[in-house]
Design a protein around this motif. Structure first.
Motif, PDB file in Angstrom:
ATOM      1  N   LEU A 204      12.852  -2.618   3.351  1.00  0.00           N
ATOM      2  CA  LEU A 204      12.695  -4.059   3.600  1.00  0.00           C
ATOM      3  C   LEU A 204      11.694  -4.313   4.724  1.00  0.00           C
ATOM      4  N   ALA A 205      11.709  -3.496   5.766  1.00  0.00           N
ATOM      5  CA  ALA A 205      10.769  -3.659   6.884  1.00  0.00           C
ATOM      6  C   ALA A 205       9.335  -3.456   6.413  1.00  0.00           C
ATOM      7  N   ALA A 206       9.132  -2.456   5.558  1.00  0.00           N
ATOM      8  CA  ALA A 206       7.790  -2.189   5.046  1.00  0.00           C
ATOM      9  C   ALA A 206       7.301  -3.345   4.190  1.00  0.00           C
ATOM     10  N   GLN A 207       8.227  -3.881   3.356  1.00  0.00           N
ATOM     11  CA  GLN A 207       7.845  -5.008   2.507  1.00  0.00           C
ATOM     12  C   GLN A 207       7.488  -6.233   3.343  1.00  0.00           C
ATOM     13  N   ALA A 208       8.254  -6.460   4.411  1.00  0.00           N
ATOM     14  CA  ALA A 208       7.968  -7.603   5.293  1.00  0.00           C
ATOM     15  C   ALA A 208       6.606  -7.442   5.966  1.00  0.00           C
ATOM     16  N   ALA A 209       6.295  -6.214   6.403  1.00  0.00           N
ATOM     17  CA  ALA A 209       5.009  -5.956   7.054  1.00  0.00           C
ATOM     18  C   ALA A 209       3.862  -6.172   6.081  1.00  0.00           C
ATOM     19  N   GLN A 210       4.062  -5.687   4.823  1.00  0.00           N
ATOM     20  CA  GLN A 210       3.020  -5.868   3.819  1.00  0.00           C
ATOM     21  C   GLN A 210       2.796  -7.341   3.518  1.00  0.00           C
ATOM     22  N   SER A 211       3.882  -8.086   3.452  1.00  0.00           N
ATOM     23  CA  SER A 211       3.759  -9.524   3.196  1.00  0.00           C
ATOM     24  C   SER A 211       3.005 -10.219   4.315  1.00  0.00           C
ATOM     25  N   ALA A 212       3.290  -9.823   5.572  1.00  0.00           N
ATOM     26  CA  ALA A 212       2.586 -10.417   6.715  1.00  0.00           C
ATOM     27  C   ALA A 212       1.106 -10.072   6.682  1.00  0.00           C
TER      28      ALA A 212
END
Length: 286
Positions: free
Chosen positions: A62-70
């Motif tokens: 989830l953290a990686a997905q959030a970073a990618q989205s940002a």
């Protein structure tokens, strides 16, 4: 009293004191228990009920997905900004190109107009010179002759020969007489007489005496007529120093191997032999 009360079997049995005591104790115990329970319920009702919610744990995915989205959001914003800057630059370039095109068209139109005007003036000047030469040719054929010069025969610069007594007719005689009359006057840059001259001013004023309008400067006077060889000079020919079209000095050939010119501020207008300062070339207007 009931009519059966006296009958023994029909009487209600009396409760003993012990039985009543037991029943009273049981009832009191029940009531005490209810009272305690009620009090406990009241106490529990007065206290607020706190419920703890457990939040989901943020996993590595989830953290990686959030970073990618940002990152994607930031990249999109950067792309929008870059596109806006490109659009603005393109608009400015188009505006400047339009202005440059308008200026180029304006300059081209001005250059065309000037070229047409110069061509018109040149054509008019050629026509004027042609008419003047035609008139002078007719006048010279009808006019008498005047003898100028004198002395011994000799060889002129450039190899031409002169008997020493040149016969000059009509217009040439007028020009020769005029320039000789100016000998001794001052040299002043830009002057055209009557008390001072520069070299081209003297030549121009001399030809005005026979109603021929020459250009004002030496460069133009050196191409104002037909180029002639220095070995075939005639009185009234224009001598020039330097190249035709870029001459820096002019004078008038007066015959007998001599010329008259406004030389410089030290000598003024003088008459000198061609050997004094051999010219580069000559033109014939008459």
């Amino acid at each position: 009293m009931s009519h059966t009360a006296h009958i023994r079997s029909h009487r209600k049995p009396r409760r003993s004191a012990s039985t009543l005591a037991v029943r009273a104790g049981v009832a009191g115990g029940v009531l005490s228990t209810l009272a305690v329970a009620g009090a406990s319920g009241s106490a529990n009702a007065a206290e607020p009920v706190t419920q703890t919610l457990e939040l989901p744990t943020l996993t590595a995915d989830l953290a990686a997905q959030a970073a990618q989205s940002a990152d994607a959001t930031e990249q999109a914003a950067a792309n929008y900004q870059l596109q806006a800057e490109r659009d603005e630059a393109a608009a400015k370039a188009a505006k400047q190109a339009k202005a440059d095109l308008a200026e180029a068209k304006k300059k081209a139109a001005e250059a065309k107009k000037k070229a047409e005007e110069d061509a018109r003036k040149e054509a008019a000047a050629r026509a004027s010179r042609t008419a003047a030469r035609t008139t002078l040719s007719t006048t010279s054929s009808d006019a008498g002759t005047t003898t100028l010069g004198g002395g011994d025969s000799g060889t002129e610069a450039g190899g031409s020969t002169d008997t020493g007594t040149s016969t000059v007719g009509g217009s040439a005689a007028t020009i020769v007489s005029f320039v000789k009359a100016q000998v001794g006057k001052a040299y002043v840059p830009g002057a055209t007489g009557p008390s001072a001259y520069d070299c081209s001013g003297l030549v121009q004023t001399a030809f005005k005496q026979i109603n021929i309008s020459l250009p004002r400067v030496s460069q133009d006077q050196s191409t104002a007529g037909t180029q002639v060889s220095l070995s075939n000079l005639q009185p009234g020919d224009i001598l020039y120093w330097g190249s035709a079209g870029s001459a820096y000095h002019v004078g008038v050939y007066v015959g007998g191997g001599m010329f008259v010119g406004a030389q410089n501020s030290s000598t003024g207008v003088v008459e000198r032999p061609l050997s004094y300062d051999p010219p580069t070339g000559a033109v014939r207007v008459l």
